[in-house]
Design a protein around this motif. Structure first.
Motif, PDB file in Angstrom:
ATOM      1  N   UNK A  18       8.030  15.800  -6.287  1.00  0.00           N
ATOM      2  CA  UNK A  18       7.902  17.070  -7.077  1.00  0.00           C
ATOM      3  C   UNK A  18       8.338  16.906  -8.385  1.00  0.00           C
ATOM      4  N   UNK A  19       7.662  17.649  -9.334  1.00  0.00           N
ATOM      5  CA  UNK A  19       7.858  17.397 -10.658  1.00  0.00           C
ATOM      6  C   UNK A  19       8.184  19.076 -11.012  1.00  0.00           C
ATOM      7  N   UNK A  56       6.987  12.883 -18.592  1.00  0.00           N
ATOM      8  CA  UNK A  56       7.338  12.772 -17.320  1.00  0.00           C
ATOM      9  C   UNK A  56       7.399  11.478 -16.496  1.00  0.00           C
ATOM     10  N   UNK A  57       6.517  10.519 -16.976  1.00  0.00           N
ATOM     11  CA  UNK A  57       6.465   9.102 -16.438  1.00  0.00           C
ATOM     12  C   UNK A  57       7.783   8.204 -16.463  1.00  0.00           C
ATOM     13  N   UNK A  58       8.682   8.264 -17.668  1.00  0.00           N
ATOM     14  CA  UNK A  58      10.015   7.597 -17.613  1.00  0.00           C
ATOM     15  C   UNK A  58      10.904   8.077 -16.273  1.00  0.00           C
ATOM     16  N   UNK A 100       1.567  11.251 -14.010  1.00  0.00           N
ATOM     17  CA  UNK A 100       3.054  10.839 -14.132  1.00  0.00           C
ATOM     18  C   UNK A 100       3.544  10.227 -12.955  1.00  0.00           C
ATOM     19  N   UNK A 101       3.406  10.853 -11.975  1.00  0.00           N
ATOM     20  CA  UNK A 101       3.926  10.339 -10.479  1.00  0.00           C
ATOM     21  C   UNK A 101       3.281   9.084 -10.233  1.00  0.00           C
ATOM     22  N   UNK A 156       0.874  -1.139   0.063  1.00  0.00           N
ATOM     23  CA  UNK A 156      -0.061   0.018   0.170  1.00  0.00           C
ATOM     24  C   UNK A 156       0.841   1.266   0.213  1.00  0.00           C
ATOM     25  N   UNK A 157       0.952   1.962  -1.080  1.00  0.00           N
ATOM     26  CA  UNK A 157       1.644   3.185  -1.223  1.00  0.00           C
ATOM     27  C   UNK A 157       0.825   4.372  -1.118  1.00  0.00           C
ATOM     28  N   UNK A 158       1.407   5.276  -0.461  1.00  0.00           N
ATOM     29  CA  UNK A 158       0.609   6.618  -0.494  1.00  0.00           C
ATOM     30  C   UNK A 158       1.470   7.705  -0.988  1.00  0.00           C
ATOM     31  N   UNK A 159       1.071   8.453  -1.955  1.00  0.00           N
ATOM     32  CA  UNK A 159       1.897   9.468  -2.722  1.00  0.00           C
ATOM     33  C   UNK A 159       1.239  10.820  -2.492  1.00  0.00           C
TER      34      UNK A 159
END
Length: 196
Positions: free
Chosen positions: A86-87, A173-175, A22-23, A7-10
């Motif tokens: 952060x992007x 951005x995804x890569x 993208x993140x 379970x990952x929270x971003x």
């Protein structure tokens, strides 16, 4: 390597859906089979509206990741996210200083370790160079003016406009986001619990 079904929270330091997607995609690419819950936050980059150069652009991405981490904690009764992201898109002079290159830095932060990766870069035409460097415009607004669009930065972005949609801003951005998450997949190789 990461364990499946985590379970990952971003916490993402932008409300822009392109950056949020993208993140999330970057995390899902690396932590396949995991449940990824995302919260977005409108946080400042504390750099220019249009960052110029690697240093300023990277600083903006780091600032956004750290601020998103803190905003997540405030919004979730002190609980920290698994990661914050952060992007920050930027421009820099090409080697001949005759045109600008477009690129972005992606930063992933786990509360102690800052990981980073940059996108590929591509040349912008002279018309955009003038609008950005001489007229002080932000790239997204300059793109909208040049291509007669509205809010392209929350859609195809410069990369999508120039590639005719072959690469949109999310994929662009995804890569780099996937690469920025990669050290967390190898804790035995990176100092994930201390400053770097």
């Amino acid at each position: 390597m990461s364990e499946p079904n985590l379970k990952i929270t971003l916490a993402v330091g932008s409300k822009n859906p392109v950056k949020a997607n993208a993140a999330k995609n970057g995390a899902m690419n690396l932590f396949a089979g995991s449940d990824v819950d995302i919260q977005t936050f409108d946080v400042p980059s504390d750099v220019s509206v249009q960052p110029i150069g690697d240093d300023e652009t990277l600083r903006g991405a780091i600032n956004r990741a750290r601020a998103a981490y803190e905003e997540y904690r405030k919004a979730n009764n002190g609980e920290a996210p698994t990661f914050s992201v952060g992007l920050e898109g930027g421009v820099r002079d090409d080697s001949e200083k005759t045109s600008l290159e477009c690129f972005a830095w992606i930063v992933v932060f786990n509360g102690t370790f800052v990981s980073k990766a940059s996108t590929a870069s591509f040349l912008l035409p002279q018309a955009l160079r003038k609008m950005i460097l001489e007229d002080g415009m932000e790239l997204g607004h300059a793109d909208d003016l040049l291509f007669r669009r509205e809010n392209s930065k929350q859609g195809l972005g410069s990369v999508g406009l120039f590639t005719g949609g072959a690469i949109d801003r999310t994929k662009y951005y995804e890569h780099a986001a996937t690469l920025a998450f990669s050290p967390f997949n190898w804790p035995e190789l990176y100092p994930l619990t201390g400053p770097n």
